[in-house]
Motif scaffolding. Structure first.
Motif, mmCIF file in Angstrom:
data_model
loop_
_atom_site.group_PDB
_atom_site.id
_atom_site.type_symbol
_atom_site.label_atom_id
_atom_site.label_comp_id
_atom_site.label_asym_id
_atom_site.label_seq_id
_atom_site.Cartn_x
_atom_site.Cartn_y
_atom_site.Cartn_z
ATOM 1 N N LEU A 20 54.444 -30.776 116.712
ATOM 2 C CA LEU A 20 54.650 -30.249 115.359
ATOM 3 C C LEU A 20 56.128 -30.034 115.071
ATOM 4 N N PHE A 21 56.855 -29.596 116.117
ATOM 5 C CA PHE A 21 58.275 -29.336 115.911
ATOM 6 C C PHE A 21 59.052 -30.616 115.616
ATOM 7 N N VAL A 22 58.671 -31.717 116.269
ATOM 8 C CA VAL A 22 59.427 -32.949 116.036
ATOM 9 C C VAL A 22 58.861 -33.753 114.874
ATOM 10 N N LEU A 23 57.723 -33.312 114.356
ATOM 11 C CA LEU A 23 57.071 -34.099 113.298
ATOM 12 C C LEU A 23 57.956 -34.355 112.080
ATOM 13 N N PRO A 24 58.648 -33.330 111.547
ATOM 14 C CA PRO A 24 59.497 -33.609 110.378
ATOM 15 C C PRO A 24 60.517 -34.707 110.677
ATOM 16 N N PHE A 25 61.134 -34.625 111.874
ATOM 17 C CA PHE A 25 62.111 -35.648 112.205
ATOM 18 C C PHE A 25 61.430 -37.007 112.343
ATOM 19 N N LEU A 26 60.281 -37.017 113.033
ATOM 20 C CA LEU A 26 59.575 -38.289 113.232
ATOM 21 C C LEU A 26 59.224 -38.932 111.895
ATOM 22 N N ALA A 27 58.808 -38.103 110.947
ATOM 23 C CA ALA A 27 58.436 -38.639 109.641
ATOM 24 C C ALA A 27 59.639 -39.294 108.982
ATOM 25 N N TRP A 35 60.652 -48.126 109.110
ATOM 26 C CA TRP A 35 60.060 -48.899 108.018
ATOM 27 C C TRP A 35 61.073 -49.856 107.372
ATOM 28 N N PRO A 36 62.303 -49.390 107.035
ATOM 29 C CA PRO A 36 63.294 -50.344 106.514
ATOM 30 C C PRO A 36 63.609 -51.465 107.501
ATOM 31 N N LEU A 37 63.591 -51.132 108.800
ATOM 32 C CA LEU A 37 63.865 -52.148 109.813
ATOM 33 C C LEU A 37 62.816 -53.253 109.750
ATOM 34 N N VAL A 38 61.555 -52.841 109.597
ATOM 35 C CA VAL A 38 60.469 -53.818 109.506
ATOM 36 C C VAL A 38 60.565 -54.593 108.199
ATOM 37 N N LEU A 39 60.808 -53.851 107.098
ATOM 38 C CA LEU A 39 60.934 -54.495 105.785
ATOM 39 C C LEU A 39 62.059 -55.524 105.783
ATOM 40 N N GLY A 40 63.203 -55.136 106.384
ATOM 41 C CA GLY A 40 64.370 -56.014 106.406
ATOM 42 C C GLY A 40 64.071 -57.293 107.160
ATOM 43 N N LEU A 41 63.338 -57.147 108.254
ATOM 44 C CA LEU A 41 62.979 -58.333 109.034
ATOM 45 C C LEU A 41 62.112 -59.260 108.189
ATOM 46 N N GLY A 42 61.201 -58.655 107.427
ATOM 47 C CA GLY A 42 60.377 -59.456 106.528
ATOM 48 C C GLY A 42 61.232 -60.177 105.500
#
Lengths: 299, 436
Positions: A20-27, A35-42
């Motif tokens: 729970l403590f790392v969740l905000p960072f993970l999000a 997500w941008p990394l994946v999008l950029g590859l696309g």
């Protein structure tokens, strides 16, 4: 530094509070990096431009990038900047830290003056140095002339010199960060080591070589890693001091990505170049990891 | 009194933050379309920026019923990126500024909407009110896509005191027109003897980097040279003419008549501090130089070769693509454009030559000194070839500037400079057109 296998395992109790403590960072990490990394590859697999969504073109952009001489020359400029700036920024940081550590009177003043430039924005630094490096009436030429020298150096106008001038400006600007890390590490070395060595008759240089520098090795490792990554990302000061010139002799790969994407509108192609670059950075990072891990594990 | 827990405060703050973030996303979605509010984008900072703000304020005062929102973005590729993306999204501002030579990169891609001929006629924005060459460049596929606001040519600034002392002025303190390469070199050399420092100053390298292109394109067009074939598909550089222009450029700096190494701001600093007799630059430095107090005037770029063409681009007003534009909204938009053109004598104070002929012919404009002294150049403009990669802040300018700069700094021969320039244009021709 792997955990010792013989260590007793703590009682296995599933506790989700850590997550729970790392969740905000993970999000944020997932949303703004993964997500941008994946999008950029696309995107890099399409011929998308700023004006229209593209069609899937497979690896055509990557083929073009590998065939594009500008990609290779700009990659070389980025590498050259890294090769020139990294040793300088590490060594100068170390020397300044040693000086300040031993200069007791007005130490706060030295500490401030070496670190202060780091707080300036890149635009201010670039503007200052563009004026310093003006031909004839700039401060750099003026200082040399005061010494009786008129070598007519084309600081930012000579393709053979411009990269060195940028490295010089970058050193002045960012060495404060490495300096601060070194200074903190120096202050963490207990005086008892030096006292014991002095009692045994070791002089200043001897103590520097056999006590101070070995004890700074972990800090040096960290600084080198951070510095190489920072240098590979070079863009701001070059964009603002030379815009990649003269004769494109200082254009780093990220500037070419910017030009391909935002001046020429070819987002797909620009993405492909940036993934080629990402691949190379990953290789450098892995090599570094190997180089810096082995001596510590041996110790 | 119940104490407020920290958790409640944090939770509340988070909720407010999230709500405002969502509101931020939706703010642009509902575009006003009732003609009561207008959104306008430009790229003017410095002197031009102040002038444009004054003109927009005048519009607001005359049309209190229209809520005008003006946004100024940074000049250069950054502006054009944002404009293209806004047009691609179909939710662009109502009206925006575009360099005329950038039109071939915007109109074919559907990033702009064409103007309605009936409304244009109603607001007197018709062909006969604009210079023919400029109006022709505002068309695409038989439709009007841009309303030219000005032309900004490459011009010659000169220091009046220096030139008088060098015997280069006539009885009215005007520069005696320079014709031919020898006269130009001789004038700069004479000015250099007066200043003891520089004859001509001009940008030969640097971050702007475009000046070597402006100079070469001016000189090459004076020889009647073409860059591309008429269809814009192939290179059409005439080597002999190109080399003649480049040889003259190198002669300027190698003979000492012109400064060999200076960047844009450096050359302006030298001219405004009185250390140079002449400066070659776009017309937009008027405001800076007037503020500096240096005694200067301006004239057309000299006829070094067969004619007196000068490199130029111009600002125009365009309609970035919107999915919907109601008649009321269109009317308000045309009203703003017509207002800016009718009042472009204010705009001309910044150095640009008004494109709107009723203003260009007016006594008020002709009285502007030195801004109207080079207005006749609109008959001999060296405009960019109409291709997607040309125009202000384009790749063509950056690449050609980089290729030709070493000819001025003496680091490449004219032949080497030409080879680099041709390679750069060939690379651009081989690049897939991103807007079609």
């Amino acid at each position: 530094m792997a955990p010792h296998p013989a260590r007793t395992q703590p009682t296995r109790r599933r506790d989700w509070s850590g997550l729970l403590f790392v969740l905000p960072f993970l999000a944020f990490f997932a949303l703004f990096l993964v997500w941008p990394l994946v999008l950029g590859l696309g995107t890099s697999l399409t011929d998308t431009t700023l004006a229209k969504d593209g069609q899937f073109v497979g690896l055509a952009n990557f083929g073009e990038a590998l065939d594009d001489p500008v990609v290779w020359s700009s990659l070389w400029h980025t590498l050259l900047f890294t090769l020139l700036s990294t040793p300088l920024l590490v060594l100068v940081g170390l020397v300044f830290a040693l000086l300040v550590h031993h200069l007791t009177p007005a130490r706060w003043l030295w500490r401030l003056s070496f670190f202060a430039p780091y707080l300036l924005p890149s635009s201010a630094v670039s503007l200052i140095f563009v004026w310093i490096f003006q031909p004839d009436f700039g401060m750099a030429d003026g200082a040399l002339a005061a010494l009786g020298l008129t070598p007519e150096i084309g600081w930012l106008s000579d393709p053979a010199v411009a990269m060195f001038s940028i490295v010089l400006a970058t050193t002045w600007w960012t060495v404060g960060f490495n300096f601060l890390l070194y200074l903190a590490a120096l202050q963490a070395i207990p005086d008892t080591y030096h006292e014991a060595a002095a009692l045994d008759g070791a002089g200043g240089w001897r103590r520097l070589w056999t006590i101070t520098l070995p004890l700074l090795r972990r800090t040096t490792g960290l600084i080198v890693v951070l510095q190489i990554l920072a240098s590979l990302k070079v863009f701001d000061q070059i964009y603002q001091m030379t815009a990649g010139g003269p004769e494109q002799s200082t254009r780093p790969v990220l500037l070419y990505v910017y030009q391909a994407g935002f001046t020429n509108f070819r987002i797909g192609y620009a993405s492909a170049i940036s993934y080629v670059f990402l691949g190379l950075v990953l290789v450098v990072a892995l090599v570094q990891l190997r180089l810096f891990r082995s001596p510590e594990e041996a110790a | 009194m119940s104490p407020i827990s920290r958790r409640a405060v944090l939770g509340g703050a988070l909720a407010v933050g999230a709500a405002s973030a969502l509101a931020g996303c939706s703010a642009g979605a509902g575009l006003a379309d009732d003609g009561r509010s207008l959104r306008y984008w430009d790229l003017f900072t410095g002197g031009d920026g102040a002038t444009m703000r004054a003109m927009l304020d005048a519009f607001r005062a005359e049309h209190p019923e229209i809520d005008l929102e003006a946004v100024t973005l940074q000049w250069g590729p950054t502006y054009y990126t944002k404009l293209a993306m806004a047009g691609a999204g179909g939710r662009a501002p109502d009206v925006a500024v575009l360099h005329l030579a950038r039109l071939p990169g915007y109109a074919p891609a559907g990033l702009l909407d064409p103007f309605d001929p009936d409304l244009l006629a109603e607001f007197d924005l018709t062909e006969e009110n604009f210079p023919a060459a400029v109006w022709q460049r505002a068309q695409y596929n038989g439709q009007v896509y841009a309303i030219p606001l000005d032309t900004h040519p490459y011009v010659m600034y000169y220091n009046v005191d220096v030139c008088r002392e060098a015997g280069l002025l006539d009885a009215d303190d005007q520069l005696i027109p320079l014709r031919g390469p020898d006269a130009v070199l001789a004038a700069f050399t004479a000015a250099k003897q007066v200043t003891g420092a520089y004859g001509l100053v001009t940008e030969t390298y640097g971050t702007d980097g475009v000046n070597p292109w402006r100079m070469w394109w001016t000189l090459y067009r004076q020889l009647g040279g073409e860059l591309l074939t008429p269809d814009g598909r192939d290179l059409a550089i005439d080597d002999a003419k190109a080399l003649r222009a480049l040889t003259f450029m190198q002669q300027l700096t190698s003979s000492g008549a012109a400064i060999r190494e200076a960047d844009g701001s450096g050359s302006i600093a030298l001219f405004s501090s009185g250390q140079a007799g002449f400066m070659w630059q776009g017309d937009w430095e008027v405001t800076t130089l007037l503020a500096s107090g240096v005694p200067f005037s301006m004239t057309r770029f000299p006829a070094v070769f067969d004619n007196a063409s000068a490199q130029a681009d111009g600002h125009s007003l365009v309609l970035p693509h919107r999915r919907t534009r109601s008649p009321a909204q269109a009317r308000a938009t045309y009203q703003l454009i017509a207002f800016l053109l009718r009042h472009s004598v204010t705009w001309a104070e910044g150095g640009h030559v008004p494109a709107y002929q009723p203003v260009a012919r007016s006594a008020e404009y002709r009285a502007l000194r030195p801004q109207s002294l080079y207005a006749s150049v609109v008959e001999e403009l060296a405009l960019d070839p109409p291709v997607w990669f040309a125009g202000s802040a384009s790749t063509l300018w950056l690449e050609m500037g980089a290729a030709l700069s070493p000819v001025l700094t003496g680091r490449a021969t004219p032949a080497e400079g030409l080879a680099a320039a041709k390679a750069a244009v060939r690379r651009l021709l081989a690049t897939p057109n991103p807007v079609q």
